[in-house]
Design a protein around this motif. Structure first.
Motif, short mmCIF file in Angstrom:
data_model
loop_
_atom_site.label_atom_id
_atom_site.label_comp_id
_atom_site.label_asym_id
_atom_site.label_seq_id
_atom_site.Cartn_x
_atom_site.Cartn_y
_atom_site.Cartn_z
N VAL A 177 0.85 -1.19 0.00
CA VAL A 177 0.00 0.00 0.00
C VAL A 177 0.89 1.25 0.00
N GLY A 178 1.97 1.21 0.79
CA GLY A 178 2.90 2.33 0.80
C GLY A 178 3.58 2.54 -0.53
N ILE A 179 3.91 1.46 -1.22
CA ILE A 179 4.55 1.54 -2.53
C ILE A 179 3.55 2.02 -3.58
N GLY A 180 2.33 1.53 -3.49
CA GLY A 180 1.32 1.79 -4.51
C GLY A 180 0.58 3.10 -4.37
N SER A 181 0.90 3.91 -3.37
CA SER A 181 0.23 5.19 -3.18
C SER A 181 1.24 6.24 -2.78
N LYS A 182 0.82 7.47 -2.80
CA LYS A 182 1.68 8.58 -2.43
C LYS A 182 1.00 9.37 -1.33
N LEU A 183 1.48 9.18 -0.09
CA LEU A 183 0.89 9.91 1.03
C LEU A 183 1.03 11.41 0.80
N ARG A 184 0.07 12.16 1.31
CA ARG A 184 0.16 13.61 1.23
C ARG A 184 1.43 14.06 1.95
N VAL A 185 2.06 15.10 1.43
CA VAL A 185 3.37 15.50 1.94
C VAL A 185 3.30 15.98 3.39
N THR A 186 2.11 16.34 3.86
CA THR A 186 1.95 16.78 5.25
C THR A 186 1.77 15.61 6.20
N MET A 187 1.67 14.39 5.68
CA MET A 187 1.42 13.21 6.50
C MET A 187 2.73 12.57 6.95
N HIS A 188 2.69 11.97 8.14
CA HIS A 188 3.78 11.09 8.59
C HIS A 188 3.34 9.66 8.27
N PRO A 189 4.23 8.81 7.73
CA PRO A 189 3.80 7.46 7.33
C PRO A 189 3.43 6.54 8.48
N HIS A 190 3.98 6.78 9.69
CA HIS A 190 3.57 5.96 10.83
C HIS A 190 2.05 6.10 11.05
N GLY A 191 1.43 5.00 11.41
CA GLY A 191 0.01 5.06 11.76
C GLY A 191 -0.94 5.09 10.59
N THR A 192 -0.45 4.81 9.38
CA THR A 192 -1.31 4.86 8.19
C THR A 192 -1.52 3.43 7.66
#
Length: 476
Positions: free
Chosen positions: A157-172
């Motif tokens: 899921v992390g590879i296949g999407s691009k978190l918003r730049v204001t987000m921290h990846p922990h907890g997603t």
């Protein structure tokens, strides 16, 4: 076992019931994959990830905030649970233990990660897998399989999407990984796995990236809540709750992330395992600082000894965009110090390493390190940014007051897939973290148990070892 995706319905296509094809494939894959299907390198890497997470949790549990939180939450539980709070010498319910263990595992910024997923899958999965495995009386092989599958789906899921730049990846997306591990240990059917994934997709936290930059230690709880919520996703599914038909596509395509690519969820599924592409950390700081720290280490080696801070006029760092953002020279606490490239380099020079003590309060207050940090300049080099995500480059130049200039460049962090730490390196790190907690003999027992865990008929012997009280004790 490999899921073949050629000449079949594309992963992005919605089936008649509205489910995406990739999700149907994942439900089938996760339900039918057996331990025997895991390649040996994946098994061995998963055991190292398990060991590394245990070390990070045990050491992180000794921090003052963790001691206080364990005590406060322990007072609210009316009876002793069954799941070890690792490094605390007590057991709690699965939900509280997974929260505490996940939180402790990120306290020291030493947990493993995955550069392609752009996050830390292991600490989002291992606490939940241990908690669910205790309840199910899982075998060691079952535990390894559950961790590998949970790690796999979270990473993808992390590879296949691009978190918003204001987000921290922990907890997603880590919550989905924790939920997958729990579902697999519960011997879930394909339909149950699909529903658990959809439920877990709704549980991503509103994780602010600024927490890490400002030293907001709430950030350390994100992985803890992911483990707790992942366990809850399974319980909700088992109780009859349902999620969106395509929760992952909605949340990671439009809500907290964008550009979701379903094909990545099944590309070489069962053949390319993300846990085998992970990295381990030795510097106790944000991974974005590691390239510069490794380059500085090379300069020190070239000199044949430490650099006198007073001899340094300035330090210049050119690196990629995410590392260049860590440019604060005046961190307010330990977490902020770990996300400050100027301080990380300064404390390395003053203390001879970027280890756990180098970021503690006494080290942060050191006026020599503080002054040196203010002489560090950090810049982004667009050419270095273009090398992401496969490489994590940095150039470091140290200008001395006598006119000499010392320079070094690295293309990737030590410990990454391209320049990996050996199993012996991971074992050495585990000893460094856990011997102060349990003593050398007990640390060796845990390493031996993890090393042979795939042959254990029940993981409770490992859990009993992890329930051991710290050798110096602390108020509960």
């Amino acid at each position: 076992m490999t899921i073949v995706t050629q000449n079949v319905i594309p992963a992005s296509v919605l089936l008649q019931d509205g489910q995406p094809q990739w999700l149907r494939q994942w439900g089938s894959f996760a339900a039918r994959t057996q331990f025997a299907d895991l390649p040996l390198p994946v098994v061995e890497r998963t055991k190292l990830v398990l060991l590394d997470c245990i070390g990070a949790m045990a050491a992180g549990m000794q921090e003052p905030e963790m001691r206080s939180l364990v005590s406060r939450l322990g007072q609210r539980e009316r009876m002793e649970g069954q799941v070890p709070v690792i490094g605390a010498g007590r057991r709690m319910s699965a939900l509280l233990a997974s929260l505490l263990n996940g939180t402790a595992g990120t306290m020291l910024e030493l947990d493993e990660g995955n550069q392609y997923a752009r996050g830390h899958p292991g600490i989002h999965v291992v606490p939940a897998a241990l908690a669910a495995g205790e309840r199910c009386a899982a075998s060691g092989a079952d535990l390894i399989l559950a961790i590998a599958l949970g790690y796999e789906i979270g990473s993808r899921v992390g590879i296949g999407s691009k978190l918003r730049v204001t987000m921290h990846p922990h907890g997603t997306w880590g919550t989905i990984g924790a939920a997958m591990a729990a579902a697999r240990l519960e011997a879930a059917t394909p339909d149950q796995i699909i529903e658990t994934i959809n439920l877990a997709s709704s549980f991503g936290l509103s994780t602010s990236r600024r927490t890490m930059l400002e030293g907001g230690t709430v950030r350390n709880t994100y992985a803890g809540f992911s483990n707790q919520l992942g366990l809850m996703a399974w319980e909700l599914q088992a109780s009859g709750f349902v999620g969106e038909t395509d929760g992952v596509g909605t949340v990671y395509g439009t809500v907290i992330a964008e550009n979701f690519q379903p094909d990545e969820m099944v590309l070489e599924l069962g053949e390319r395992w993300e846990i085998a592409r992970n990295y381990f950390k030795r510097h106790a700081a944000c991974r974005y600082t590691h390239g510069a720290l490794d380059a500085l280490g090379e300069i020190v080696r070239q000199l044949g000894g430490p650099i006198d801070p007073a001899s340094i006029e300035a330090i210049e760092v050119d690196t990629y965009v995410w590392a260049a953002q860590l440019d604060s020279a005046d961190p307010r606490n330990m977490l902020a110090a770990k996300f400050s490239l100027p301080f990380a380099l300064a404390t390395y020079i003053v203390n001879g390493a970027a280890d756990v003590p180098a970021f503690r309060e006494e080290a942060q207050a050191n006026p020599i390190a503080r002054d040196l940090a203010r002489r560090v300049t950090v810049r982004e080099d667009a050419a270095l940014t273009a090398m992401l995500p496969g490489l994590r480059p940095a150039r470091v130049r140290v200008r001395l007051r006598d006119g000499r200039q010392l320079a070094a460049e690295v293309l990737t962090n030590k410990g990454d897939t391209e320049d990996p730490y050996s199993p012996e390196d991971v074992h050495a790190k585990f000893r460094e973290l856990t011997e102060p907690v349990w003593g050398g003999p007990h640390a060796e027992l845990i390493m031996a148990e993890v090393d042979t865990i795939n042959g254990a008929s029940n993981i409770r012997e490992l859990l009993d070892l992890l329930a051991r009280s710290p050798q110096h004790g602390w108020s509960q």
